[in-house]
Design a protein around this motif. Structure first.
Motif, mmCIF file in Angstrom:
data_model
loop_
_atom_site.group_PDB
_atom_site.id
_atom_site.type_symbol
_atom_site.label_atom_id
_atom_site.label_comp_id
_atom_site.label_asym_id
_atom_site.label_seq_id
_atom_site.Cartn_x
_atom_site.Cartn_y
_atom_site.Cartn_z
ATOM 1 N N GLY A 1 25.667 67.921 63.307
ATOM 2 C CA GLY A 1 26.613 69.012 63.153
ATOM 3 C C GLY A 1 26.128 70.072 62.188
ATOM 4 N N LEU B 1 29.566 66.911 65.590
ATOM 5 C CA LEU B 1 29.595 66.868 67.045
ATOM 6 C C LEU B 1 30.481 65.741 67.555
ATOM 7 C CD1 LEU B 1 25.785 67.405 67.773
ATOM 8 C CD2 LEU B 1 27.596 69.129 67.812
ATOM 9 N N GLU C 1 34.074 68.249 66.596
ATOM 10 C CA GLU C 1 34.281 69.201 67.681
ATOM 11 C C GLU C 1 35.008 68.565 68.863
ATOM 12 O OE1 GLU C 1 30.712 71.113 68.911
ATOM 13 O OE2 GLU C 1 30.429 72.191 67.015
#
Length: 476
Positions: free
Chosen positions: A347, A393, A281
């Motif tokens: 994630g 993440l 991300e």
């Protein structure tokens, strides 16, 4: 000097600065229409980090003594590619001595362990620090061999880069592995950034020719260079091409001049092996939305179509009701097909198995499983294709593959690590529950897969058969 005069002077200077910046921007875009400058901007192959690298001494860059073989691969169009073959850690530790070159052990290593065929992104070389970290992680944690190749025009490879040229380089590397003793079913094609465009085209090519591979991993991919230009921000903040989209036809000039397209989205229907897509991300270079687009493109043939009203003003109440019903049906089908696993502090993983959805080929709507047999002599049987999307993440752009959580998922999905029991929530058997798993660690839920974790053709080539077509050779 009055304050009003000072303000006018500042305003005039600002206008001048904006005009100069605009002129530089226009000149830069104009240069991008010239193939020479466009190629250098895309591949950045002139940036050969680390500078003056000694590829004969991989130990200088962090790899173990005599664990890596430096050599050259020859392509069908007579380019030579610099390459490293890195032994898997367990195989390396089993050798009687670490004082000799690994060359004599390559064939045995290929038959004993799976191999990752790794294609890096733009700029730098196979000795770049971030790439070394990937080789070390894969060879140790995943216990695989790694073949890392520098494309034509990069590092110590000959030639100049082009889209078709890089795909020929990838094919030469695959054929070198086969000719050196590897089975196609043991080769995982893995690409990062620019390398995902190369990996996808190689996987599509092998699929069309019914040649085996274990699967393909796309790390930090883009859907196409055209779409990447629309979303690319320098330093994650300054849009590069996006300002042109507000000027009529301006972006059309960019797409018209683009000679290196790497349109991964267009080759998705041709990839028949297992696919794992991974993105962070916090990727400043390529937004994770590119991976979402690719994953949804794999999924789309399995979902009901939606007829979007052509004119919202004249749409009747009945048409609108039918439209909303189609959207609801599509959402329900997606929830039924896709299994979602949420991993705390890591994630989300989404996955599904394509058991023969529909797609369009030559204007005809056909079942996805039958697509793989289209154009093949004597046809063929439908095959399942597992598709996994891991959105993490962390990892930024360059360090997605060194995240141990992702390595574990790759290991489990491609049969490189011992399998773990499926994690099933206690109420999953209740009707109406969505197939979602929420776990508090880096464990993952397992979708149904074959034991091998990959695809091999029904008309495949046995391990002892002669390999057809041109075979890449070691030339140095």
């Amino acid at each position: 000097m009055s304050s009003s005069s000072t303000g006018l002077r500042i305003l005039a200077n600002a206008r001048t600065a904006l005009a100069v910046a605009g002129g530089i921007y226009a000149v830069a875009l104009g240069l991008m229409a010239v193939p020479y400058f466009q190629s250098h901007a895309l591949y950045l192959n002139a940036i050969r980090l680390p500078f003056f690298a000694d590829f004969d001494a991989p130990e200088r860059y962090g790899l173990a003594l005599n664990k890596t073989f430096n050599f050259k691969i020859q392509t069908v169009d007579n380019e030579t590619l610099g390459a490293w073959f890195i032994l898997s850690e367990s195989f390396y530790q089993s050798l009687p001595s670490h004082d000799t070159t690994p060359k004599p052990y390559i064939e045995h290593a290929l038959r004993q362990r799976k191999t990752i065929l790794f294609f890096h992104g733009n700029a730098a070389t196979r000795a770049f620090k971030a790439r070394i970290q990937h080789y070390s992680a894969f060879s140790s944690r995943l216990n695989v061999n790694v073949l890392a190749v520098d494309y034509r025009g990069f590092a110590d490879s000959t030639g100049s880069p082009s889209e078709d040229g890089l795909v020929r380089d990838a094919r030469a590397a695959y054929e070198w592995l086969i000719s050196s003793g590897a089975r196609g079913e043991d080769i995982i094609i893995m690409g990062h950034s620019l390398g995902t465009g190369v990996s996808a085209r190689l996987a599509a090519q092998l699929s069309r020719e019914e040649l085996p591979y274990r699967g393909v991993v796309l790390m930090s991919p883009f859907s196409s260079i055209t779409q990447l230009l629309k979303t690319y921000n320098m330093l994650g903040m300054i849009p590069l091409i996006k300002p042109l989209t507000i000027i009529p036809y301006a972006f059309n000039f960019v797409t018209w001049a683009l000679i290196h397209k790497f349109d991964t989205l267009s080759v998705i229907p041709q990839i028949k092996g297992k696919v794992l897509i991974a993105h962070a991300e916090n990727d400043w270079d390529i937004p994770y939305t590119h991976s979402e687009i690719l994953f949804n493109a794999f999924l789309d043939p399995l979902l009901p179509s939606v007829d979007i009203p052509s004119d919202l003003v004249s749409t009747t109440k009945e048409d609108w009701s039918a439209f909303t019903a189609q959207i609801a049906a599509r959402k329900a089908q997606r929830e039924n097909i896709v299994t979602t696993t949420r991993m705390a502090n890591f994630g989300v993983m989404e996955e599904f198995v394509d058991r023969g959805g529909e797609t369009t080929v030559g204007g005809e709507r056909i079942r996805g499983g039958e697509y793989w047999a289209a154009g093949q002599p004597g046809g063929g049987s439908p095959r399942e294709r597992e598709v996994i999307f891991v959105k993490m993440l962390e990892g930024n752009h360059d360090y997605v593959g060194v995240q141990e959580g992702l390595q574990d998922i790759i290991g489990q999905k491609f049969g490189l690590l011992p399998s773990v029991p499926s994690l099933t929530p206690p109420d999953s058997a209740a009707p109406g529950n969505s197939p979602e798993v929420d776990v508090g660690g880096s464990a993952t839920s397992e979708a149904a897969t074959s034991e091998a974790g990959g695809w091999s053709p029904t008309t495949g080539i046995s391990a002892g058969a002669d390999w057809p077509g041109p075979v890449a050779k070691i030339v140095g």
